[in-house]
Design a protein around this motif. Structure first.
Motif, PDB file in Angstrom:
ATOM      1  N   TYR A 107      17.200  -6.798  16.388  1.00 14.77           N
ATOM      2  CA  TYR A 107      16.209  -6.525  14.977  1.00 14.77           C
ATOM      3  C   TYR A 107      15.386  -8.437  14.414  1.00 14.77           C
ATOM      4  N   GLU A 108      16.586  -9.184  15.258  1.00 12.30           N
ATOM      5  CA  GLU A 108      15.929 -10.712  14.528  1.00 12.30           C
ATOM      6  C   GLU A 108      15.716 -10.531  16.685  1.00 12.30           C
ATOM      7  N   GLU A 109      13.892 -10.599  17.022  1.00  7.76           N
ATOM      8  CA  GLU A 109      13.876 -10.591  17.687  1.00  7.76           C
ATOM      9  C   GLU A 109      13.389 -12.142  18.113  1.00  7.76           C
ATOM     10  N   GLY A 110      13.663 -12.759  19.853  1.00  9.77           N
ATOM     11  CA  GLY A 110      13.711 -14.227  19.544  1.00  9.77           C
ATOM     12  C   GLY A 110      14.519 -14.859  18.987  1.00  9.77           C
ATOM     13  N   TYR A 111      15.721 -14.724  18.271  1.00  6.58           N
ATOM     14  CA  TYR A 111      16.858 -15.328  17.871  1.00  6.58           C
ATOM     15  C   TYR A 111      18.089 -15.065  18.117  1.00  6.58           C
ATOM     16  N   PHE A 112      19.179 -15.406  18.104  1.00  7.41           N
ATOM     17  CA  PHE A 112      20.180 -15.146  17.993  1.00  7.41           C
ATOM     18  C   PHE A 112      20.993 -15.970  16.967  1.00  7.41           C
ATOM     19  N   ARG A 113      22.463 -16.334  16.885  1.00  7.26           N
ATOM     20  CA  ARG A 113      23.715 -16.527  16.180  1.00  7.26           C
ATOM     21  C   ARG A 113      24.409 -16.690  16.791  1.00  7.26           C
ATOM     22  N   GLU A 114      24.924 -17.460  15.900  1.00  9.37           N
ATOM     23  CA  GLU A 114      27.045 -17.848  16.168  1.00  9.37           C
ATOM     24  C   GLU A 114      27.641 -16.912  15.498  1.00  9.37           C
ATOM     25  N   ALA A 115      28.720 -15.861  16.101  1.00 12.20           N
ATOM     26  CA  ALA A 115      29.326 -14.593  15.177  1.00 12.20           C
ATOM     27  C   ALA A 115      30.663 -14.673  15.623  1.00 12.20           C
ATOM     28  N   LEU A 116      31.472 -14.933  14.771  1.00 12.76           N
ATOM     29  CA  LEU A 116      32.749 -13.968  14.972  1.00 12.76           C
ATOM     30  C   LEU A 116      33.374 -12.366  14.346  1.00 12.76           C
ATOM     31  N   PHE A 117      33.746 -11.878  15.132  1.00 12.52           N
ATOM     32  CA  PHE A 117      33.936 -10.719  15.427  1.00 12.52           C
ATOM     33  C   PHE A 117      35.720 -10.889  15.338  1.00 12.52           C
ATOM     34  N   GLU A 118      36.167 -10.788  13.231  1.00 12.07           N
ATOM     35  CA  GLU A 118      37.959 -11.024  13.429  1.00 12.07           C
ATOM     36  C   GLU A 118      38.520 -10.186  12.329  1.00 12.07           C
ATOM     37  N   SER A 119      38.015  -9.225  12.927  1.00 12.66           N
ATOM     38  CA  SER A 119      38.606  -7.350  12.194  1.00 12.66           C
ATOM     39  C   SER A 119      39.854  -7.035  13.265  1.00 12.66           C
ATOM     40  N   GLU A 120      40.952  -6.352  13.227  1.00 15.62           N
ATOM     41  CA  GLU A 120      42.462  -5.894  13.594  1.00 15.62           C
ATOM     42  C   GLU A 120      41.032  -4.633  14.377  1.00 15.62           C
ATOM     43  N   LEU A 121      41.067  -4.600  15.418  1.00 17.72           N
ATOM     44  CA  LEU A 121      40.802  -3.858  15.250  1.00 17.72           C
ATOM     45  C   LEU A 121      40.982  -3.003  16.423  1.00 17.72           C
ATOM     46  N   SER A 122      41.378  -1.895  16.682  1.00 15.21           N
ATOM     47  CA  SER A 122      43.300  -1.194  18.436  1.00 15.21           C
ATOM     48  C   SER A 122      42.032  -0.516  18.567  1.00 15.21           C
ATOM     49  N   ALA A 123      42.422   0.114  19.726  1.00 15.99           N
ATOM     50  CA  ALA A 123      41.547   0.796  20.966  1.00 15.99           C
ATOM     51  C   ALA A 123      42.189   2.068  20.148  1.00 15.99           C
ATOM     52  N   GLN A 124      43.319   2.877  19.925  1.00 11.87           N
ATOM     53  CA  GLN A 124      43.514   3.937  19.170  1.00 11.87           C
ATOM     54  C   GLN A 124      41.946   3.867  17.466  1.00 11.87           C
ATOM     55  N   ASP A 125      42.252   2.717  16.728  1.00 10.53           N
ATOM     56  CA  ASP A 125      40.903   2.450  15.800  1.00 10.53           C
ATOM     57  C   ASP A 125      39.541   3.046  16.385  1.00 10.53           C
ATOM     58  N   VAL A 126      39.434   2.765  17.205  1.00  7.59           N
ATOM     59  CA  VAL A 126      38.248   2.355  17.765  1.00  7.59           C
ATOM     60  C   VAL A 126      37.767   4.555  18.318  1.00  7.59           C
ATOM     61  N   ALA A 127      38.671   4.958  19.102  1.00  7.74           N
ATOM     62  CA  ALA A 127      38.457   6.253  19.467  1.00  7.74           C
ATOM     63  C   ALA A 127      38.461   6.937  18.200  1.00  7.74           C
ATOM     64  N   ALA A 128      39.345   6.732  16.951  1.00  8.68           N
ATOM     65  CA  ALA A 128      38.619   7.649  15.896  1.00  8.68           C
ATOM     66  C   ALA A 128      37.594   7.649  15.618  1.00  8.68           C
ATOM     67  N   MET A 129      36.943   5.868  15.462  1.00  9.10           N
ATOM     68  CA  MET A 129      35.534   6.094  15.203  1.00  9.10           C
ATOM     69  C   MET A 129      34.458   7.072  15.991  1.00  9.10           C
ATOM     70  N   LEU A 130      34.666   6.608  16.636  1.00 13.08           N
ATOM     71  CA  LEU A 130      33.836   7.664  17.588  1.00 13.08           C
ATOM     72  C   LEU A 130      33.542   8.735  17.931  1.00 13.08           C
TER      73      LEU A 130
END
Length: 252
Positions: A107-130
């Motif tokens: 979406y923001e082509e030509g730019y990047f940001r510095e970001a932090l993923f800080e949510s608690e995310l387990s493999a079980q959580d991801v599997a349920a959401m997928l």
């Protein structure tokens, strides 16, 4: 290829498409960093906005903000697919090596940001959401950086460079020379003493160094070099052979 037309993001060097994740919704994809405003009450005058800048060229202070990607899983009928294996891979990719990492998206082509993923995310959580959709939220620093601003500009004589963004850039410079040298950017002088071969100056980190040795004590001026919005006339005095400059153009 179909993937060339699918919205995605890249975090810490890996594309979401490597894990079969595509962006389904651009809700808050662009984000909205807010200015940090400090008010001071003056009797008889009411509140005024306090400007805490120590340098007129400094950008205003802005807060981090959240950027959310609503994603869905693209299933490829030609390959074996395991929700469990994919979930473990996604959780490992996003959660390992805590800290701010580079974040790009389509979406923001030509730019990047510095970001932090800080949510608690387990493999079980991801599997349920997928099975349906998966919402991934990143905490981003307010400024984004242009790809163009990451390219090195080599100067062997006086030159003018243009900052086409609306904000001051904090460059990285490698100044090759010897003795006492002075770098001029517009009407500002930046003097360095005892240069032996070269000195590196990182205005974002506010450090001067050579290899791994700190050289801040070789700076004879208060402010680090900055590239204001618009025209920047660069020249120098003393024994400088060339300057390698990474401008780091930035915007909100």
């Amino acid at each position: 290829m179909l993937k060339d037309y699918i919205n995605s993001f890249t975090y810490n060097g890996h594309s979401s498409l490597e894990y079969g994740l595509a962006i389904n919704s651009k809700n808050n994809v662009f984000g909205a960093p807010k200015p940090v405003i400090e008010k001071i009450n003056i009797p008889g005058r009411g509140n005024i906005v306090y400007n805490g800048k120590t340098d007129e060229l400094d950008n205003g202070e802005y807060s981090d903000f959240s950027k959310k990607y609503s994603c869905f899983m693209m299933l490829d009928d030609d390959n074996d697919f395991s929700i469990e294996d994919t979930a473990r891979a996604i959780a490992g990719w996003l959660s390992k090596e805590p800290g701010y990492k580079r974040l790009d998206d389509t979406y923001e082509e030509g730019y990047f940001r510095e970001a932090l993923f800080e949510s608690e995310l387990s493999a079980q959580d991801v599997a349920a959401m997928l099975i349906g959709k998966i919402d991934l939220t990143f905490t981003c620093h307010p400024f984004k950086y242009s790809y163009a601003g990451q390219k090195v500009i080599t100067l062997s004589q006086a030159a003018t460079i243009y900052n086409t963004e609306n904000f001051t850039a904090l460059p990285y410079m490698k100044i090759y020379g010897s003795g006492t040298v002075t770098l001029y950017i517009n009407n500002r002088a930046h003097t360095f003493k005892d240069v032996n071969g070269y000195i590196e100056v990182d205005s974002e980190q506010m450090t001067a160094y050579k290899d791994h040795t700190l050289c801040n004590n070789q700076m004879l001026t208060t402010f680090f070099p900055k590239l204001a919005a618009g025209q920047n006339d660069i020249r120098w005095s003393g024994n400088i052979s060339r300057i390698e400059l990474t401008p780091r153009w930035c915007s909100l």
